[in-house]
Design an enzyme around this catalytic site. Structure first.
Site, PDB file in Angstrom:
ATOM      1  N   ASP A  71       0.837  -1.193   0.000  1.00 59.75           N
ATOM      2  CA  ASP A  71       0.000   0.000   0.000  1.00 59.75           C
ATOM      3  C   ASP A  71       0.876   1.249   0.000  1.00 59.75           C
ATOM      4  O   ASP A  71       2.090   1.164   0.139  1.00 59.75           O
ATOM      5  CB  ASP A  71      -0.973   0.012   1.189  1.00 59.75           C
ATOM      6  CG  ASP A  71      -0.275  -0.338   2.483  1.00 59.75           C
ATOM      7  OD1 ASP A  71       0.905   0.032   2.651  1.00 59.75           O
ATOM      8  OD2 ASP A  71      -0.912  -0.970   3.347  1.00 59.75           O
ATOM      9  N   ASP A  73       1.235   4.944   1.770  1.00 60.30           N
ATOM     10  CA  ASP A  73       0.806   5.885   2.798  1.00 60.30           C
ATOM     11  C   ASP A  73       1.248   7.280   2.398  1.00 60.30           C
ATOM     12  O   ASP A  73       2.351   7.479   1.900  1.00 60.30           O
ATOM     13  CB  ASP A  73       1.408   5.506   4.155  1.00 60.30           C
ATOM     14  CG  ASP A  73       0.861   4.177   4.644  1.00 60.30           C
ATOM     15  OD1 ASP A  73      -0.291   3.847   4.303  1.00 60.30           O
ATOM     16  OD2 ASP A  73       1.596   3.458   5.349  1.00 60.30           O
ATOM     17  N   ASP A 153      10.857   4.729  12.406  1.00 58.74           N
ATOM     18  CA  ASP A 153      11.775   3.777  13.028  1.00 58.74           C
ATOM     19  C   ASP A 153      13.108   3.625  12.306  1.00 58.74           C
ATOM     20  O   ASP A 153      14.169   3.835  12.896  1.00 58.74           O
ATOM     21  CB  ASP A 153      11.086   2.416  13.227  1.00 58.74           C
ATOM     22  CG  ASP A 153      10.294   1.935  12.015  1.00 58.74           C
ATOM     23  OD1 ASP A 153      10.377   2.567  10.944  1.00 58.74           O
ATOM     24  OD2 ASP A 153       9.596   0.905  12.134  1.00 58.74           O
TER      25      ASP A 153
HETATM   26  P1  ATP Z   1       4.970  -3.130   5.458  1.00 54.18           P
HETATM   27  O1  ATP Z   1       5.394  -3.092   4.041  1.00 54.18           O
HETATM   28  O2  ATP Z   1       5.179  -4.448   6.071  1.00 54.18           O
HETATM   29  O3  ATP Z   1       3.618  -2.539   5.701  1.00 54.18           O
HETATM   30  P2  ATP Z   1       5.854  -0.668   6.614  1.00 54.18           P
HETATM   31  O4  ATP Z   1       7.219  -0.126   6.878  1.00 54.18           O
HETATM   32  O5  ATP Z   1       4.999   0.067   5.625  1.00 54.18           O
HETATM   33  O6  ATP Z   1       6.034  -2.184   6.198  1.00 54.18           O
HETATM   34  P3  ATP Z   1       3.787  -0.112   8.513  1.00 54.18           P
HETATM   35  O7  ATP Z   1       3.484  -0.818   9.788  1.00 54.18           O
HETATM   36  O8  ATP Z   1       2.782  -0.079   7.431  1.00 54.18           O
HETATM   37  O9  ATP Z   1       5.143  -0.779   7.994  1.00 54.18           O
HETATM   38  O10 ATP Z   1       4.223   1.369   8.904  1.00 54.18           O
HETATM   39  C1  ATP Z   1       4.283   2.432   7.982  1.00 54.18           C
HETATM   40  C2  ATP Z   1       5.400   3.406   8.375  1.00 54.18           C
HETATM   41  O11 ATP Z   1       5.167   3.951   9.673  1.00 54.18           O
HETATM   42  C3  ATP Z   1       6.772   2.766   8.477  1.00 54.18           C
HETATM   43  O12 ATP Z   1       7.426   2.697   7.232  1.00 54.18           O
HETATM   44  C4  ATP Z   1       7.492   3.676   9.440  1.00 54.18           C
HETATM   45  O13 ATP Z   1       7.959   4.832   8.797  1.00 54.18           O
HETATM   46  C5  ATP Z   1       6.392   4.076  10.401  1.00 54.18           C
HETATM   47  N1  ATP Z   1       6.321   3.182  11.569  1.00 54.18           N
HETATM   48  C6  ATP Z   1       5.606   2.037  11.684  1.00 54.18           C
HETATM   49  N2  ATP Z   1       5.767   1.466  12.888  1.00 54.18           N
HETATM   50  C7  ATP Z   1       6.603   2.263  13.565  1.00 54.18           C
HETATM   51  C8  ATP Z   1       7.168   2.231  14.875  1.00 54.18           C
HETATM   52  N3  ATP Z   1       6.879   1.231  15.718  1.00 54.18           N
HETATM   53  N4  ATP Z   1       7.990   3.250  15.238  1.00 54.18           N
HETATM   54  C9  ATP Z   1       8.263   4.269  14.387  1.00 54.18           C
HETATM   55  N5  ATP Z   1       7.783   4.353  13.156  1.00 54.18           N
HETATM   56  C10 ATP Z   1       6.966   3.368  12.727  1.00 54.18           C
HETATM   57 MG    MG Z   2       2.857  -0.369   5.237  1.00 56.02          MG
END
Ligand code: ATP
Ligand code: MG
Length: 452
Positions: A71, A73, A153
């Site tokens: 997705d 964001d 993160d």
């Molecule tokens: P995936 O592709 O598995 O969804 P993702 O990195 O997009 O991986 P998400 O959980 O969708 O993971 O989170 C979106 C964004 O929000 C991350 O890329 C990061 O920038 C931020 N984020 C998510 N969780 C945390 C956290 N625990 N602490 C700080 N930032 C976070």
């Molecule tokens: Mg994500």
């Protein structure tokens, strides 16, 4: 109650609020062709409304690593109310950090206003300054794009793709880490893990999913700080469990979680059972092979687009501990094999659920799957034949096959149950009758003739 406001110096000392490193379109390969039409629509609408609009997080990261993101964001300097005003199909969600969901027929695009540092715990009255009419004039939960970058993160998760000129904004040297295929925390790793211990699991999960290495400074504190995972709310760990084990890279994630000493904080009883494996070979003992084969099967199913359920892997993880506990119960009490397994299933599951929530719609069938195991050893009679019709037969049979790895089930028994499923109802009746069918059974007539 407010926490001290953390300050994360950007890893790149040259980056400041007015000068992120800006990578122009010509110097990166993120292309609009790989961005969903709906996400693009939202980005352009924000831009035309006079706001900044970026894709951030996993979407940019995955495109830079040549993966298709699941997705996109969006981050913007527009407030949630301003975003909502631009879209007819938008809804405000979330209590503290209000996000906007822009809904399309086949997709929801999430839009977040840049968030400030260290305001996570401000209650809404402290967070907002209202005018006499109750309108929000300042909302402290929001911040600059640079603050928004620092509170993320990992550096590779903090890259911003700007719809205004298709450049990428990099405040934290995320591009360097994309190129080095490295997961690195923004700021001091120990501080960031203490703020949110789930980041340790996320580091391992993203490394496993994307084939990245974890920077030594990000890996080092894990063995020491892994215990902080013990106090993460169990419901949040269930969400994380699904991302780790039910999205197609379970085996690699499991191996890395064990390598970094984190698995024992997710499934403590399973980790203890694995540690007591006395048949250790090159790649760990048969207990580890049992788990790894289950994880590989799950990954394979996802790769083939088949459905998976968390109850199955929970059952696999708990099977060893449940059996151990059932054996102990049988030694102390006068319990039957079946009753011991039922009691042990309840006990071990309750302990595990205190660590990672497993909703009842999964925990009930999981225990059924475990309790059915002794029934496979009876191949004859009505109880054996109705097992085939049991609504947990398929899952229980899959577990039976895996148990051959543990050597607690003869391969021949699993093979028999494999074969019996391929037979016609008539042939099945004969099998469950111990090779003797009814009068219509030609084989029986023949043997009857022979013995006559
Ligand atoms: P995936 O592709 O598995 O969804 P993702 O990195 O997009 O991986 P998400 O959980 O969708 O993971 O989170 C979106 C964004 O929000 C991350 O890329 C990061 O920038 C931020 N984020 C998510 N969780 C945390 C956290 N625990 N602490 C700080 N930032 C976070
Ligand atoms: Mg994500």
């Amino acid at each position: 109650m407010t926490h001290p406001i953390p300050t994360y110096p950007p890893n790149n000392p040259e980056a400041t609020a007015d000068s992120p490193r800006i990578i122009p379109r010509s110097d990166h390969h993120v292309s609009r062709a790989n961005i969903s039409r709906n996400a693009l629509k939202v980005l352009y609408r924000l831009k035309d409304g006079g706001y900044q609009a970026f894709i951030v997080g996993g979407g940019v990261r995955d495109l830079l690593l040549n993966r298709q993101p699941k997705d996109f964001d969006i981050a913007t300097d527009a407030s949630p109310e301003q975003v909502k005003a631009l879209f007819g199909n938008a809804r405000l969600i979330g209590r503290r950090f209000r996000l906007v969901h822009v809904r399309f027929r086949d997709e929801i695009v999430e839009v977040a206003t840049f968030r400030g540092l260290g305001n996570e715990d401000l209650e809404s009255e402290d967070r907002q300054i209202l005018d006499d009419a109750g309108r929000i004039i300042k909302d402290n939960s929001f911040g600059s794009i640079e603050e928004d970058a620092w509170r993320r993160d990992f550096t590779v998760n903090a890259l911003y793709y700007n719809i205004a000129d298709f450049s990428i904004w990099d405040f934290v040297d995320g591009m360097r880490d994309i190129e080095a295929r490295t997961i690195r925390l923004i700021g001091d790793p120990e501080t960031r893990y203490r703020e949110d211990p789930v980041r340790m699991i996320r580091a391992v999960r993203l490394a496993a999913k994307l084939g990245l290495q974890i920077h030594p400074e990000a890996a080092e504190p894990m063995a020491r700080l892994g215990r902080l995972i013990d106090s993460v709310p169990a419901a949040r760990l269930f969400d994380e469990f699904l991302k780790v084990f039910e999205t197609g890279h379970a085996l690699e994630s499991y191996r890395r979680l064990r390598e970094h000493g984190l698995f024992e904080h997710l499934f403590p009883a399973t980790a203890a059972w694995l540690a007591a494996d006395d048949s250790r070979g090159e790649a760990g003992g048969c207990r580890n092979r049992f788990i790894e084969r289950a994880l590989a099967n799950t990954d394979q199913r996802i790769a083939e687009g088949l459905p998976v359920t968390p109850m199955f892997l929970f059952g696999v993880f708990l099977w060893g501990p449940v059996q151990d506990r059932a054996n102990a119960l049988r030694r102390t009490g006068q319990l039957s094999e079946v009753q011991a397994l039922i009691d042990a299933g309840i006990e071990v599951t309750d302990q595990q659920i205190a660590r990672i929530t497993l909703p009842r719609r999964f925990s009930v069938p999981m225990r059924e799957m475990l309790q059915l195991q002794p029934r496979f050893s009876r191949r004859q009679g009505r109880r054996a034949s109705v097992l085939l019709e049991h609504r947990r037969f398929r899952a229980a049979y899959d577990l039976l096959v895996l148990r051959t790895e543990l050597g607690d089930v003869p391969a021949e028994l699993a093979d028999w149950w494999t074969r019996v499923q391929t037979l016609s109802p008539e042939e099945q009746r004969r099998e469950f009758n111990g090779g003797r069918g009814g009068g219509r059974n030609p084989q029986r007539s023949r043997s009857a003739e022979q013995s006559a």
